[in-house]
Scaffold this motif. Sequence first.
Motif, PDB file in Angstrom:
ATOM      1  N   ASP A  64       4.326   5.012   3.909  1.00  0.00           N
ATOM      2  CA  ASP A  64       3.593   6.252   4.160  1.00  0.00           C
ATOM      3  C   ASP A  64       4.412   7.492   3.821  1.00  0.00           C
ATOM      4  N   PHE A  65       3.866   8.305   2.955  1.00  0.00           N
ATOM      5  CA  PHE A  65       4.404   9.631   2.675  1.00  0.00           C
ATOM      6  C   PHE A  65       3.240  10.608   2.613  1.00  0.00           C
ATOM      7  N   THR A  66       2.583  10.792   3.772  1.00  0.00           N
ATOM      8  CA  THR A  66       1.445  11.698   3.845  1.00  0.00           C
ATOM      9  C   THR A  66       1.828  12.936   4.641  1.00  0.00           C
ATOM     10  N   ILE A  67       1.007  13.287   5.621  1.00  0.00           N
ATOM     11  CA  ILE A  67       1.294  14.410   6.502  1.00  0.00           C
ATOM     12  C   ILE A  67       1.313  13.905   7.944  1.00  0.00           C
ATOM     13  N   HIS A  68       2.080  14.576   8.780  1.00  0.00           N
ATOM     14  CA  HIS A  68       2.293  14.098  10.152  1.00  0.00           C
ATOM     15  C   HIS A  68       1.003  13.923  10.933  1.00  0.00           C
ATOM     16  N   SER A  69       0.000  14.709  10.661  1.00  0.00           N
ATOM     17  CA  SER A  69      -1.247  14.601  11.424  1.00  0.00           C
ATOM     18  C   SER A  69      -2.031  13.331  11.086  1.00  0.00           C
TER      19      SER A  69
ATOM     20  N   GLY B 224      -2.818  -5.803  11.120  1.00  0.00           N
ATOM     21  CA  GLY B 224      -1.577  -6.573  11.130  1.00  0.00           C
ATOM     22  C   GLY B 224      -0.680  -6.267   9.942  1.00  0.00           C
ATOM     23  N   THR B 225      -0.701  -5.032   9.502  1.00  0.00           N
ATOM     24  CA  THR B 225       0.064  -4.599   8.339  1.00  0.00           C
ATOM     25  C   THR B 225       1.369  -3.947   8.776  1.00  0.00           C
ATOM     26  N   SER B 226       2.474  -4.372   8.197  1.00  0.00           N
ATOM     27  CA  SER B 226       3.762  -3.723   8.475  1.00  0.00           C
ATOM     28  C   SER B 226       3.716  -2.305   7.926  1.00  0.00           C
ATOM     29  N   LEU B 227       4.473  -1.413   8.546  1.00  0.00           N
ATOM     30  CA  LEU B 227       4.389   0.002   8.182  1.00  0.00           C
ATOM     31  C   LEU B 227       5.767   0.635   8.137  1.00  0.00           C
ATOM     32  N   VAL B 228       6.047   1.339   7.051  1.00  0.00           N
ATOM     33  CA  VAL B 228       7.253   2.149   6.914  1.00  0.00           C
ATOM     34  C   VAL B 228       6.780   3.592   6.810  1.00  0.00           C
ATOM     35  N   ILE B 229       7.253   4.451   7.721  1.00  0.00           N
ATOM     36  CA  ILE B 229       6.816   5.846   7.741  1.00  0.00           C
ATOM     37  C   ILE B 229       7.933   6.723   7.199  1.00  0.00           C
ATOM     38  N   GLY B 230       7.669   7.368   6.074  1.00  0.00           N
ATOM     39  CA  GLY B 230       8.614   8.297   5.481  1.00  0.00           C
ATOM     40  C   GLY B 230       8.201   9.738   5.692  1.00  0.00           C
ATOM     41  N   THR B 231       7.092   9.927   6.363  1.00  0.00           N
ATOM     42  CA  THR B 231       6.564  11.261   6.622  1.00  0.00           C
ATOM     43  C   THR B 231       7.455  11.988   7.625  1.00  0.00           C
ATOM     44  N   THR B 232       7.633  13.276   7.423  1.00  0.00           N
ATOM     45  CA  THR B 232       8.437  14.090   8.332  1.00  0.00           C
ATOM     46  C   THR B 232       7.567  15.159   8.976  1.00  0.00           C
TER      47      THR B 232
ATOM     48  N   LEU C 133       0.869  -1.169   0.000  1.00  0.00           N
ATOM     49  CA  LEU C 133       0.000   0.000   0.000  1.00  0.00           C
ATOM     50  C   LEU C 133       0.906   1.218   0.000  1.00  0.00           C
ATOM     51  N   VAL C 134       0.665   2.151  -0.902  1.00  0.00           N
ATOM     52  CA  VAL C 134       1.408   3.411  -0.933  1.00  0.00           C
ATOM     53  C   VAL C 134       0.431   4.517  -0.560  1.00  0.00           C
ATOM     54  N   THR C 135       0.728   5.226   0.539  1.00  0.00           N
ATOM     55  CA  THR C 135      -0.118   6.343   0.952  1.00  0.00           C
ATOM     56  C   THR C 135       0.514   7.642   0.483  1.00  0.00           C
ATOM     57  N   GLY C 136      -0.308   8.679   0.409  1.00  0.00           N
ATOM     58  CA  GLY C 136       0.181   9.964  -0.091  1.00  0.00           C
ATOM     59  C   GLY C 136       0.460   9.902  -1.579  1.00  0.00           C
ATOM     60  N   ILE C 137      -0.353   9.174  -2.291  1.00  0.00           N
ATOM     61  CA  ILE C 137      -0.096   8.858  -3.692  1.00  0.00           C
ATOM     62  C   ILE C 137      -0.103  10.084  -4.613  1.00  0.00           C
ATOM     63  N   SER C 138      -0.729  11.167  -4.213  1.00  0.00           N
ATOM     64  CA  SER C 138      -0.738  12.338  -5.093  1.00  0.00           C
ATOM     65  C   SER C 138       0.508  13.207  -4.926  1.00  0.00           C
ATOM     66  N   GLY C 139       1.307  12.929  -3.911  1.00  0.00           N
ATOM     67  CA  GLY C 139       2.518  13.714  -3.683  1.00  0.00           C
ATOM     68  C   GLY C 139       3.709  13.191  -4.468  1.00  0.00           C
ATOM     69  N   ARG C 140       4.773  13.979  -4.482  1.00  0.00           N
ATOM     70  CA  ARG C 140       5.990  13.594  -5.223  1.00  0.00           C
ATOM     71  C   ARG C 140       6.598  12.300  -4.698  1.00  0.00           C
ATOM     72  N   MET C 141       6.703  12.176  -3.380  1.00  0.00           N
ATOM     73  CA  MET C 141       7.314  10.970  -2.825  1.00  0.00           C
ATOM     74  C   MET C 141       6.410   9.756  -3.013  1.00  0.00           C
ATOM     75  N   GLY C 142       5.112   9.927  -2.868  1.00  0.00           N
ATOM     76  CA  GLY C 142       4.191   8.830  -3.124  1.00  0.00           C
ATOM     77  C   GLY C 142       4.316   8.333  -4.556  1.00  0.00           C
ATOM     78  N   GLN C 143       4.430   9.244  -5.495  1.00  0.00           N
ATOM     79  CA  GLN C 143       4.603   8.875  -6.897  1.00  0.00           C
ATOM     80  C   GLN C 143       5.952   8.198  -7.123  1.00  0.00           C
TER      81      GLN C 143
END
Length: 84
Positions: free
Chosen positions: A50-55, A68-76, A5-15
């Motif tokens: 995840d490359f969304t927003i911190h909130s 039970g999904t593994s998660l990698v957070i790239g959001t800053t 699953l890729v979150t923040g798909i409309s952003g540069r990093m999501g793309q």
Amino acid sequence: MPNLLVTGISGRMGQAVLQAATEAGVSVTATHDAGQDIDAAIVKATCAIDFTIHSFTTTLVEAALKHGTSLVIGTTGHTDEERA
């Protein structure tokens, strides 16, 4: 190989993550962006990047734990309270 699953798909990093995963042959089973149902997306994945927003991080962590999904957070930009 994970179902991604890729979150923040409309952003540069999501793309960029989506493109890299596709080029690497990783199965992207779902994408997510603001206003969409995270539970409907995360249930299809074994791992989320995840490359969304911190909130949004708390909501995403709760959904990942629930399913039970593994998660990698790239959001800053998280505050000290959000990181805690």
